[in-house]
Design an enzyme around this catalytic site. Sequence first.
Site, PDB file in Angstrom:
ATOM      1  N   HIS A   1       0.815  -1.210   0.000  1.00  0.00           N
ATOM      2  CA  HIS A   1       0.000   0.000   0.000  1.00  0.00           C
ATOM      3  C   HIS A   1       0.850   1.261   0.000  1.00  0.00           C
ATOM      4  O   HIS A   1       0.359   2.331  -0.397  1.00  0.00           O
ATOM      5  CB  HIS A   1      -0.934   0.011   1.215  1.00  0.00           C
ATOM      6  CG  HIS A   1      -2.104  -0.908   1.081  1.00  0.00           C
ATOM      7  ND1 HIS A   1      -2.036  -2.250   1.393  1.00  0.00           N
ATOM      8  CD2 HIS A   1      -3.375  -0.681   0.650  1.00  0.00           C
ATOM      9  CE1 HIS A   1      -3.215  -2.807   1.171  1.00  0.00           C
ATOM     10  NE2 HIS A   1      -4.043  -1.886   0.722  1.00  0.00           N
ATOM     11  N   GLY A   2       2.082   1.201   0.449  1.00  0.00           N
ATOM     12  CA  GLY A   2       2.910   2.390   0.453  1.00  0.00           C
ATOM     13  C   GLY A   2       4.253   2.146   1.088  1.00  0.00           C
ATOM     14  O   GLY A   2       4.404   1.266   1.945  1.00  0.00           O
TER      15      GLY A   2
END
Length: 512
Positions: A322-323
């Site tokens: 996600h990041g």
Amino acid sequence: MLFNSFGFLFLFLPVVLLVFLQIGRRNEILAATWLGAASLFFYAWWDYRYLALLLASIVFNYCCGLRIAESHTGAKKNWLIAGIACDLILLAYYKYAGFLVSVFNQVADTPIFIKDIVLPIGISFFTFTQIAFLVDTYQGKVKEYRFVHYLLFVTYFPHLIAGPVLHHKEMMPQFSDSKIYRLSWVNISVGLSIFIIGLAKKVLIADNIAPYANDLFNHPIEPSLLVAWGGVLAYAFQIYFDFSGYSDMAIGLSRLFGIKLPLNFNSPYKSVNIVEFWRRWHMTLSRFLRDYLYIALGGNRHGLLRRYANLMITMLLGGLWHGAGWTFLVWGGLHGIYLVINHAWLALAQKIGFPLASLGWKLTATIMTFIAVCFSWVFFRSVDLPTAQQIVRGLLGGFGVGIPNAFAARLGEFKTLLEQVGVTFFLGGGTRFVETWSWVILAAGIAFFLPNTQQIMRRFEPALDFTVTEFRTFFANLYWHPSRSWAVSLGIVMILCLLSLNKPSDFLYFQF
């Protein structure tokens, strides 16, 4: 180009759909080519400079897939490893290079500088989609290799930017089905209805509740208990309706073209445990992590400790997907811990005969699961760990319980009692406080007590893998059917959405 923009709604979509149906009557391959070209245009609208990267990735993986299919056992595995390695190196460079260099600088005390790298939109999704294609090819699950269909499979604009993560075997048979190239008023009406519901979730709920979440996460200075929980719950429902809205819009848009996408969102806040939550939230990503990471690591085949370790590794990597940042790593780690605790509890409950199916326990478990998920959202949304720590301290009452002074006059003698137990009253913010909690209560009512989109559309096969499930609410008999009342109702909702499109906002999952 945003689904919730005038350019998309009144130019791109109608032109692409009408030309697709016109060409499809004469030449199905040409129609598929048109849809693929339109999808590439849709992607290039964001930043044309990364179109070449997308095309290069597609050609590379397609060629690797052919080599895997045509090679003998040893070479098959080599091509699979090479293809996946190149995909992951590309993803790692664009998504994690800056983060890894910063970590190295902190550990080694070095001044290495790396120029800011702009993340190509959708790279996580089209990379995972193609990794799944390579693995499916290696396992003999891929039966069709027509390049135009593969191009469309990867670039198909309803899913390209924010999912779902597709399987080759799900989509390729549909692209070869002549039915999708013919006009179907059922597909048009069902697709438009699903799209409008999704648009309403995004524009009328998620975008309106977003400012109240931003109030907390952009200015997390010693938030009191109710302020902290109001902001965190606002974000929990913002991301819920934002992602749910995108998922509905993607399914609805695809249905206009006669193509069914798999479900990617299924009322996850109604889950009774965290295992069920991950079966309902970002369902295709959960499926990918399970099939291509957790099982590849050994799954539950090598003992209890190895199983729990595999769960933790899977969720930590899922967090990093996600990041690139410590906050996402902590978020993934929290969900890994939740899953380990959940599996251990389920095993214990079964052994001692605990009544997991009782209504009282289900209600309690649902509330506990929701609170745990909201707690983890703090790290997911925060820009850094100090911000997250500040908000967590507020959630736990570390900065006390504060109420806007505007309520004091209405509390009478109860105000004195509250002050005796430590409640404080602060100046200003009364209107914002009421608005925040009003939106939270409204969003909670919709999320927990109304049927979801696929349940409303259950009579018309709203998604590829949809199965009718029983749900018991006051609105259990609410279902969509072709009627004047539904047409008028959805028409009004669409008008309200259009009136709110002055400043269309990105979907939250576009950044992942």
